[in-house]
Design an enzyme around this catalytic site. Structure first.
Site, short mmCIF file in Angstrom:
data_model
loop_
_atom_site.label_atom_id
_atom_site.label_comp_id
_atom_site.label_asym_id
_atom_site.label_seq_id
_atom_site.Cartn_x
_atom_site.Cartn_y
_atom_site.Cartn_z
N THR A 1 2.98 -5.96 2.80
CA THR A 1 3.42 -4.78 3.56
C THR A 1 2.29 -3.79 3.77
OG1 THR A 1 4.12 -3.58 1.57
CG2 THR A 1 5.76 -5.02 2.61
N PHE B 1 -1.03 -0.30 12.34
CA PHE B 1 -1.90 0.16 11.26
C PHE B 1 -2.38 -0.97 10.34
CE2 PHE B 1 -3.68 3.20 8.38
CZ PHE B 1 -3.52 2.65 7.11
N ASN B 2 -1.49 -1.82 9.83
CA ASN B 2 -1.91 -2.83 8.85
C ASN B 2 -2.94 -3.79 9.43
OD1 ASN B 2 -0.30 -1.84 6.78
ND2 ASN B 2 1.45 -3.12 7.33
N HIS C 1 9.40 0.46 8.10
CA HIS C 1 8.82 -0.84 8.50
C HIS C 1 8.93 -1.90 7.39
CE1 HIS C 1 6.93 1.54 11.71
NE2 HIS C 1 6.53 2.37 10.78
N ASP C 2 8.40 -1.59 6.23
CA ASP C 2 8.17 -2.62 5.21
C ASP C 2 9.40 -3.30 4.64
OD1 ASP C 2 5.36 -0.67 4.01
OD2 ASP C 2 5.46 -2.20 5.55
N ASN D 1 -2.55 2.83 3.37
CA ASN D 1 -1.97 4.16 3.63
C ASN D 1 -2.75 5.25 2.90
OD1 ASN D 1 0.22 3.55 5.34
ND2 ASN D 1 1.40 2.81 3.58
N ASP E 1 6.73 1.26 1.95
CA ASP E 1 6.45 0.25 0.91
C ASP E 1 7.34 0.51 -0.30
OD1 ASP E 1 3.79 1.07 2.33
OD2 ASP E 1 3.43 -0.97 1.63
N ASP F 1 0.85 -1.21 0.00
CA ASP F 1 0.00 0.00 0.00
C ASP F 1 0.88 1.25 0.00
OD1 ASP F 1 -0.84 0.60 3.51
OD2 ASP F 1 0.94 -0.34 2.64
#
Ligand code: RIB
Ligand code: CA
Length: 325
Positions: free
Chosen positions: A124, A165-166, A239-240, A39, A15, A10
């Site tokens: 992700t 979030f995810n 993060h991703d 996102n 990402d 996303d």
């Protein structure tokens, strides 16, 4: 030996770096990219993925759009973190290849069915597309090597006090994926918050002197401002790409095989990943949960991948990429 992967994402600043890490690593063969709302809206995350593939000189890789909303409830985008476009910061005006004329789940099914080797799914974003694939096409399960997802946390959340979030965006999808019984690796905030894009990292991107390096520097500069403003972070956590790095070199992350449950009904904790690190519940392990990451090796991997793409000749050029398969 390269690992065939499908990346469901996303984009999203981190990402974008995850896509570049996968595209620039000789140990990964990106069969396709699928997009999900998270996102930003599906239209924006898809447009962003097209742009990153084009900038990375990978416009020939098939891309398909998937779910525009979570399985249950409404979509709440993260414009406060990623901006109105989902990739605020750099100028990303670049000709892009068309998206495939099928839904992301159909592209995933087709790529998995046609690939000789079992395929690794790297997610992700919210797990909506992955949950739909596993639910609609159980016939592909034996052809999936593992699911590696960025999401959840063994500690606190970032979207609600205990929700990441995810997972918060689509808790039911995460619950479906974690109950499926596939080899699954969870890369949560507890490790991704260690992968910080420091000023030195941003300077190294800018110092590459390539369009791709400059795009990464400008993405991280925007991301730094968003994390400073929203969370008081000195530097933004990427993060991703940690999920991609875990596929490229599993030794980069330390994991524990434990049970992860997703809270679906908590008035204050819906979307929390309840990670039984001390094995107190006797619920069977259903994921390898990352509890540590070799941050220095992670950044070395990412920088090398971006340099590989930047010097690949086409990366960062405005040439029109070939149409996807
Ligand atoms: O909580 C961080 C995760 O949510 C990352 O994947 C970020 O891109 C957003 O999707
Ligand atoms: Ca993401």
């Amino acid at each position: 030996m390269t690992t065939p992967v499908i990346i469901d994402c996303d984009p999203g600043h981190d990402d974008a770096l995850a896509l570049m890490l996968a595209l620039g690593s000789p140990r990964i063969n990106v069969l396709g990219v699928t997009t999900v709302a998270g996102n930003q809206t599906l239209e924006k995350t898809t447009r962003n993925a097209q742009r990153i593939l084009a900038l990375a000189g990978a416009g020939q890789i098939p891309i398909a759009a998937g779910a525009a909303r979570p399985l249950v409830g409404e979509l709440a985008v993260a414009a406060d973190i990623h901006g109105e476009s989902g990739l605020d910061g750099p100028d990303l005006d670049v000709p892009v290849a068309e998206v495939a004329g099928v839904h992301a789940v159909e592209l995933m099914r087709r790529l998995i069915a046609e690939e000789r080797e079992p395929v690794t799914l790297i997610a992700t974003g919210p797990l909506t597309n992955v949950a739909l694939l596993l639910s609609l096409h159980p016939e592909v399960l034996p052809r999936i090597k593992e699911v590696v997802f960025m999401g959840g946390s063994t500690e606190r959340g970032n979207t609600t006090p205990y929700g990441e979030f995810n997972i918060v965006t689509d808790p039911e999808a995460a619950d479906i994926v974690l109950r499926e019984g596939l080899p699954t690796t969870m890369i949560g905030l507890n490790v991704t918050h260690q992968a910080l894009a420091t000023d030195e990292i941003i300077a190294e991107f800018r110092g590459m002197g390539t369009r791709l390096g400059t795009v990464c520097a400008e993405l991280m500069t925007f991301f730094a401002g968003a994390y400073r403003q929203n969370f008081g972070f000195g530097h933004p956590p990427v993060h991703d790409p940690v999920a991609v790095a875990a596929v490229i070199d599993p030794a980069l992350v330390r994991t524990e095989a434990v049970n992860v449950a997703v809270e679906l009904a908590g008035a204050y904790t819906r979307g929390a990943t309840v990670v039984d690190l001390h094995r107190r519940t006797h619920r069977p392990p259903n994921a390898d949960v990352a509890v540590g990451v070799d941050v220095e090796s992670f950044w070395r991997l990412l920088m090398t991948a971006v340099r590989n793409l930047s010097t690949a000749g086409t990366a960062g050029s405005a040439s029109r990429p070939s149409a996807p398969a």
